[in-house]
Design a protein around this motif. Structure first.
Motif: not given
Length: 184
Positions: A84-89, A91-93, A152, A156
């Motif tokens: 989840l954190l890497s998906i958020a990162l 999207i931010c990228t 991602v 993970t």
């Protein structure tokens, strides 16, 4: 069933207090093991009496501390959280790349640098390298999305592998010790 013993005196409790049924109309005060500082027992203190701290007693709030040890990290929960954190990162990228491209395009960076590159690489029969068509917004977003997807998957996998390695090393050395403090 009737009581054949006759009238009995009220029962005395330890310290001289009467039980609750012997005090009609009075609120129940549970017995106390030690007398109050003014010498009275239980809840018989006057309502106007104020308890004052003893001399030498602490008046600053106490900080409670607990030493805990992280003995095991569950790889499944580490994988879910890192995913989840890497998906958020990711999207931010993608959003940051789009905003950066729009700002640079509005400032005229691509047209200025593209003109310089096309003059340097061009000849009489060809116009040279066209930077603006190569670095168009759809191409930049596709490239950024591919990098985000790879990030991602790698983040993970590395976090899950890190949880396995931590569990192995914590089995040998006991894990990481933490000291938690709570202010009262």
């Amino acid at each position: 069933m009737t009581d054949t013993r006759g009238p009995q005196p009220p029962h005395q409790m330890f310290g001289g207090e009467q039980p609750a049924h012997a005090q009609p109309g009075q609120p129940y005060h549970p017995p106390q093991a030690y007398p109050s500082p003014d010498g009275t027992q239980g809840g018989q203190q006057a309502a106007s009496a104020v308890r004052r701290p003893k001399t030498g007693a602490r008046t600053t709030p106490r900080t409670r501390k607990a030493r805990l040890r992280v003995a095991k990290a569950d790889p499944w929960s580490v994988m879910k959280v890192s995913f989840l954190l890497s998906i958020a990162l990711g999207i931010c990228t993608v959003v940051a790349a789009a905003v950066l491209w729009m700002v640079m395009d509005a400032m005229g960076v691509f047209s200025t640098v593209g003109g310089t590159i096309s003059e340097a690489t061009g000849s009489n029969e060809s116009n040279g390298f066209d930077l603006q068509s190569f670095l168009s917004l759809p191409r930049v977003l596709i490239f950024t999305s591919v990098v985000a997807v790879i990030d991602v998957v790698l983040a993970t996998a590395l976090a899950t592998l890190g949880a396995f390695i931590y569990n192995l090393s914590a089995g040998f050395v006991g894990g990481v010790e933490l000291t938690l403090a709570e202010d009262e």
